[in-house]
Scaffold this active site. Structure first.
Site, PDB file in Angstrom:
ATOM      1  N   TRP A   1     -11.370  -2.605  -8.809  1.00  0.00           N
ATOM      2  CA  TRP A   1     -12.077  -2.269 -10.055  1.00  0.00           C
ATOM      3  C   TRP A   1     -12.838  -0.948  -9.909  1.00  0.00           C
ATOM      4  CZ3 TRP A   1     -10.461  -4.759 -14.107  1.00  0.00           C
ATOM      5  CH2 TRP A   1     -10.147  -6.120 -14.054  1.00  0.00           C
TER       6      TRP A   1
ATOM      7  N   HIS B   1       2.721   3.375  -8.939  1.00  0.00           N
ATOM      8  CA  HIS B   1       2.638   1.936  -9.212  1.00  0.00           C
ATOM      9  C   HIS B   1       3.895   1.459  -9.933  1.00  0.00           C
ATOM     10  CE1 HIS B   1      -1.328   2.025  -7.645  1.00  0.00           C
ATOM     11  NE2 HIS B   1      -1.885   2.642  -8.666  1.00  0.00           N
TER      12      HIS B   1
ATOM     13  N   SER C   1      -8.132  -5.687   4.481  1.00  0.00           N
ATOM     14  CA  SER C   1      -8.684  -5.389   3.153  1.00  0.00           C
ATOM     15  C   SER C   1      -9.037  -6.643   2.345  1.00  0.00           C
ATOM     16  CB  SER C   1      -7.707  -4.509   2.358  1.00  0.00           C
ATOM     17  OG  SER C   1      -7.468  -3.308   3.039  1.00  0.00           O
TER      18      SER C   1
ATOM     19  N   ARG D   1      -5.143  -2.682   8.326  1.00  0.00           N
ATOM     20  CA  ARG D   1      -6.308  -3.534   8.099  1.00  0.00           C
ATOM     21  C   ARG D   1      -5.955  -4.601   7.062  1.00  0.00           C
ATOM     22  NH1 ARG D   1      -8.164   1.697   6.527  1.00  0.00           N
ATOM     23  NH2 ARG D   1      -7.623   2.095   4.350  1.00  0.00           N
TER      24      ARG D   1
ATOM     25  N   ASP E   1     -11.887  -5.223  -5.208  1.00  0.00           N
ATOM     26  CA  ASP E   1     -12.467  -3.895  -4.985  1.00  0.00           C
ATOM     27  C   ASP E   1     -11.740  -2.796  -5.769  1.00  0.00           C
ATOM     28  OD1 ASP E   1     -14.617  -4.545  -3.318  1.00  0.00           O
ATOM     29  OD2 ASP E   1     -13.256  -4.792  -1.613  1.00  0.00           O
TER      30      ASP E   1
ATOM     31  N   ASP F   1       0.833  -1.204   0.000  1.00  0.00           N
ATOM     32  CA  ASP F   1       0.000   0.000   0.000  1.00  0.00           C
ATOM     33  C   ASP F   1       0.871   1.260   0.000  1.00  0.00           C
ATOM     34  OD1 ASP F   1      -2.311   1.450  -0.001  1.00  0.00           O
ATOM     35  OD2 ASP F   1      -2.741   1.204   2.130  1.00  0.00           O
ATOM     36  N   GLY F   2       0.338   2.308  -0.589  1.00  0.00           N
ATOM     37  CA  GLY F   2       1.003   3.615  -0.509  1.00  0.00           C
ATOM     38  C   GLY F   2       1.562   4.131  -1.823  1.00  0.00           C
ATOM     39  N   ASN F   3       1.349   3.386  -2.898  1.00  0.00           N
ATOM     40  CA  ASN F   3       1.880   3.840  -4.204  1.00  0.00           C
ATOM     41  C   ASN F   3       1.321   5.203  -4.599  1.00  0.00           C
ATOM     42  OD1 ASN F   3       3.049   1.347  -4.333  1.00  0.00           O
ATOM     43  ND2 ASN F   3       1.717   0.532  -5.929  1.00  0.00           N
ATOM     44  N   GLY F   4      -0.004   5.342  -4.437  1.00  0.00           N
ATOM     45  CA  GLY F   4      -0.670   6.575  -4.867  1.00  0.00           C
ATOM     46  C   GLY F   4      -0.157   7.775  -4.078  1.00  0.00           C
TER      47      GLY F   4
ATOM     48  N   GLU G   1       1.359 -13.562  11.986  1.00  0.00           N
ATOM     49  CA  GLU G   1       1.832 -12.402  12.737  1.00  0.00           C
ATOM     50  C   GLU G   1       1.663 -11.189  11.817  1.00  0.00           C
ATOM     51  OE1 GLU G   1       2.854 -12.386  15.886  1.00  0.00           O
ATOM     52  OE2 GLU G   1       2.452 -14.539  15.972  1.00  0.00           O
TER      53      GLU G   1
ATOM     54  N   LEU H   1      11.675 -20.226  -4.669  1.00  0.00           N
ATOM     55  CA  LEU H   1      10.666 -19.303  -4.132  1.00  0.00           C
ATOM     56  C   LEU H   1       9.357 -19.504  -4.876  1.00  0.00           C
ATOM     57  CD1 LEU H   1      10.030 -16.736  -2.358  1.00  0.00           C
ATOM     58  CD2 LEU H   1      10.534 -15.392  -4.403  1.00  0.00           C
TER      59      LEU H   1
HETATM   60  C1  FPP Z   1      -1.984   0.082  -3.313  1.00  0.00           C
HETATM   61  O1  FPP Z   1      -1.517   1.399  -3.252  1.00  0.00           O
HETATM   62  C2  FPP Z   1      -1.364  -0.608  -4.434  1.00  0.00           C
HETATM   63  C3  FPP Z   1      -2.036  -1.153  -5.462  1.00  0.00           C
HETATM   64  C4  FPP Z   1      -3.506  -1.138  -5.572  1.00  0.00           C
HETATM   65  C5  FPP Z   1      -1.315  -1.770  -6.591  1.00  0.00           C
HETATM   66  C6  FPP Z   1      -0.107  -2.572  -6.246  1.00  0.00           C
HETATM   67  C7  FPP Z   1       0.666  -2.803  -7.471  1.00  0.00           C
HETATM   68  C8  FPP Z   1       2.011  -2.769  -7.577  1.00  0.00           C
HETATM   69  C9  FPP Z   1       2.904  -2.602  -6.450  1.00  0.00           C
HETATM   70  C10 FPP Z   1       2.688  -2.876  -8.898  1.00  0.00           C
HETATM   71  C11 FPP Z   1       2.534  -4.156  -9.634  1.00  0.00           C
HETATM   72  C12 FPP Z   1       2.684  -5.414  -8.849  1.00  0.00           C
HETATM   73  C13 FPP Z   1       3.427  -6.497  -9.229  1.00  0.00           C
HETATM   74  C14 FPP Z   1       3.307  -7.760  -8.471  1.00  0.00           C
HETATM   75  C15 FPP Z   1       4.343  -6.484 -10.373  1.00  0.00           C
HETATM   76  P1  FPP Z   1      -2.566   2.589  -3.437  1.00  0.00           P
HETATM   77  O2  FPP Z   1      -2.611   2.931  -4.870  1.00  0.00           O
HETATM   78  O3  FPP Z   1      -3.880   2.213  -2.845  1.00  0.00           O
HETATM   79  O4  FPP Z   1      -1.858   3.699  -2.620  1.00  0.00           O
HETATM   80  P2  FPP Z   1      -2.564   4.850  -1.766  1.00  0.00           P
HETATM   81  O5  FPP Z   1      -3.210   4.174  -0.583  1.00  0.00           O
HETATM   82  O6  FPP Z   1      -1.420   5.696  -1.375  1.00  0.00           O
HETATM   83  O7  FPP Z   1      -3.549   5.539  -2.659  1.00  0.00           O
END
Ligand code: FPP
Length: 249
Positions: free
Chosen positions: A67, A35, A192, A190, A65, A18-21, A203, A129
């Protein structure tokens, strides 16, 4: 730094990435850039996982979710996932990783489905792995489907048997259904709808680190903390287990 890791732990680690956005927005970049940076973090974690005793790694890449997100972001993610599978398959083979995708495939773009199939075939011999990517994945739905598949005979005779059958339907032939350590980045705490059954005794480890910043050191810290935890699975240390209460049949 001295390692505190046991020699051969065989861990199943699952990660909610989480946290990309937020990572991207804070930098004035479009969310898709987050992403993309997240893919680089995936690479780092996959490379370092085996040396930290991880034998199964399940990554939550797209929940059912998700989508609900804007079409542009969803399309960007589907594109990135396809590019990852296309460019990464060879590297995964070389490093002994077996990749598989868990979740629904019928709603994914056909081109992504084809790439998944190719990557799964190409990496099928990997033994170092088990890398599982959760795509269009809803744990509640998986549990419901697994249970529905057991409704027809042979019907299980005990709750333990039913529980075992559901576990094996959920792991779908891959190595561990049971998660040992669940990591969630991005500061939220959480599950999710991710691996709800499989995390029964996992854990939990939460970090404020945004996924694109996560690296091998963060994974090591989480795993070292995991090894310091006392896992009792509902029992208490040193006591002889009873199979039933005294006086009960
Ligand atoms: C949640 O962050 C992240 C996602 C919904 C996408 C995760 C995808 C990747 C890390 C890239 C592709 C994965 C692989 C396995 C190659 P968010 O967008 O909800 O972040 P935010 O909470 O800051 O908005």
């Amino acid at each position: 730094m001295q390692s505190t890791l046991p020699d051969d732990p065989e861990l199943h680690v699952a990660i909610i990435m989480d946290g990309n956005g937020r990572w991207a927005t804070r930098r004035g970049l479009p969310r898709t850039a987050g992403h993309r940076a997240g893919v680089a973090a995936v690479r780092r974690v996959v490379e370092s996982a085996p040396s930290l005793g991880v034998t199964t790694l399940t990554l939550f890449a797209f929940s059912s979710d998700n989508w609900k997100r804007p079409a542009e972001e969803v399309e960007g993610l589907m594109w990135l996932l396809r590019a990852y599978l296309r460019t990464e398959a060879r590297r995964l083979v070389e490093s002994g990783a077996r990749l598989s995708v868990i979740g629904r495939r019928d709603r994914l773009p056909a081109r992504l489905r084809r790439e998944i199939h190719r990557a799964e075939q190409a990496t099928a011999g990997g033994r170092r792995l088990d890398q599982r990517v959760a795509l269009d994945n809803s744990s509640r739905e998986s549990i419901a489907r697994a249970a529905a598949g057991l409704v027809d005979p042979p019907s299980p005779s005990s709750p333990e048997q039913l529980s075992q059958l559901i576990s094996s339907a959920l792991s779908n032939g891959s190595s561990g259904a049971e998660v040992d350590l669940l990591i969630r980045t991005g500061g939220e705490q959480r599950l999710s709808d991710f691996l709800l059954w499989e995390c029964a005794y996992a854990e939990l480890w939460f970090t404020d680190r945004m996924w694109p910043d996560f690296d091998a050191d963060d994974l090591r810290v989480a795993i070292e903390e995991f090894h310091r935890r006392d896992r009792r699975f509902g029992a208490i240390g040193g006591a002889e287990p009873l199979t039933a209460l005294p006086g009960r049949a």
